[in-house]
Design a protein around this motif. Structure first.
Motif, PDB file in Angstrom:
ATOM      1  N   GLN A   1       0.857  -1.181   0.000  1.00 63.44           N
ATOM      2  CA  GLN A   1       0.000   0.000   0.000  1.00 63.44           C
ATOM      3  C   GLN A   1       0.880   1.213   0.000  1.00 63.44           C
ATOM      4  N   PRO A   2       0.367   2.230  -0.527  1.00 67.19           N
ATOM      5  CA  PRO A   2       1.165   3.454  -0.480  1.00 67.19           C
ATOM      6  C   PRO A   2       1.370   3.847   0.968  1.00 67.19           C
ATOM      7  N   PRO A   3       2.546   3.768   1.381  1.00 62.91           N
ATOM      8  CA  PRO A   3       2.855   4.097   2.766  1.00 62.91           C
ATOM      9  C   PRO A   3       2.604   5.563   3.048  1.00 62.91           C
TER      10      PRO A   3
ATOM     11  N   MET B   1       2.739   4.998  -5.241  1.00 60.50           N
ATOM     12  CA  MET B   1       3.049   3.666  -5.699  1.00 60.50           C
ATOM     13  C   MET B   1       1.808   2.832  -5.519  1.00 60.50           C
ATOM     14  N   PHE B   2       1.538   2.051  -6.487  1.00 56.87           N
ATOM     15  CA  PHE B   2       0.265   1.366  -6.426  1.00 56.87           C
ATOM     16  C   PHE B   2       0.409  -0.053  -5.948  1.00 56.87           C
TER      17      PHE B   2
END
Lengths: 202, 202
Positions: free
Chosen positions: A6-8, A19-20
């Motif tokens: 998961q996008p942090p 980021m996907f």
DNA sequence: CTTTTATGAATGAAGG
DNA sequence: CCTTCATTCATAAAAG
């Protein structure tokens, strides 16, 4: 059950680093499939070649690596990207640096746990990430140092903690020869030595 | 080239619209990589076979020993000096994996010798290499396991850490021999050991 | 978009 | 066996 990355916490940047949940796209799937097919083709070619036993050892001319492998190589940009890697958030990095400086180069299993735990409040992280970070940090810090023959008497300083904001002072010149090789080592005929697995063609 | 459109369930990333969805687990990825490596191996073997039969050695600059000078795609490393560190060839790896899986984690001195002997036919290797390999393999396998027990039932509690990036997912226990049904015909050269493929993503 | 750099992760080998 | 180190690989991020 997987690592749906998961996008942090660092997805704060709009339009920036999102980021996907990328694991593999259809496109990549296709590329992969092509690669496999590509190998199948190469094998066929080789078998044929072998069968005909042409005295022409012009295999080089056949160019195993380029003829049918083209998609494999040219699509290097597509990289069958596997996992994504953890990227420390600024906050995490800061903390890590601090610990690294102050602390001794000895992470210690237990310590790792604590650190990871603390850092997890600032973004996704795992103990392994922490572990790796320290390993890398130390190794690289060391390397930089030994690669600093600028001038001055050589002093065997090694496990020396360096300044917080003084990591990459040395541009240094070591090329990691990272030529966009999408697993080239594995995909290519890198190793000679005979074999016996392909007896069937014999 | 546009294949099927992705299930547009991802409206979240501001940057470019999530175009990535998960279609393959990392485990599957590993399996796939292995398969590709298998093909590489097969090709390698074929090349060798052909080479020896034609008694022409100009196919490529391949050389014996632990010098990995693959003429095709090797990255720009001119390390003619050879490597100091052993790197298992795809074939060797395959065999090692197989033994590791089937066999018990007990290398046994004698066994090591045998294995090394066999592997030496697929590339440079020493008993120590084998020994180390098993040691590392086991140790790491163990660690992976404890690091990734079963984080599935766990519901999201805090931020969104549903599944941490368990980067370490070694496919040591990969035995799901699913076949990429879509194009089985492309995969004519199924490898005996690792005939595996991707699970259909349909 | 392509190339380069920085760095997270993988892994062979050494130490204890 | 388990931990640690060194080297290498692959990729996210940055530069062009």
């Amino acid at each position: 059950m997987e690592w749906e990355k998961q996008p942090p916490q660092q997805a704060e940047e709009p339009g920036g680093g999102g980021m996907f949940v990328k694991v593999m796209t259809d496109e990549q799937m296709e590329v992969l499939r092509k690669q496999i097919a590509c190998y199948a083709t190469i094998c066929e070619q080789l078998v044929e070649l072998h069968k005909s036993l042409t005295s022409q050892t012009d295999l080089a001319g056949v160019r195993l690596g380029n003829l049918y492998c083209d998609p494999l190589i040219t699509s290097g940009a597509h990289k069958i990207t596997g996992r994504q890697r953890w990227t420390p958030t600024p906050m995490q990095l800061q903390i890590l640096e601090r610990i690294f400086d102050q602390g001794i180069g000895t992470p210690s299993k237990q310590k790792i746990k604590e650190i990871a735990s603390e850092l997890s409040q600032h973004g996704q992280i795992s103990e392994t990430n922490v572990y790796n970070w320290f390993q890398n940090r130390r190794a690289r810090s060391k390397r930089k140092q030994q690669a600093a023959p600028s001038n001055n008497a050589e002093s065997e300083v090694e496990t020396e903690v360096e300044s917080p904001n003084d990591k990459k002072t040395k541009p240094e010149e070591f090329q990691p020869q990272n030529i966009l090789t999408s697993r080239a080592e594995d995909l290519c005929f890198q190793n000679p030595q005979t074999s016996s697995a392909i007896r069937s063609v014999d």
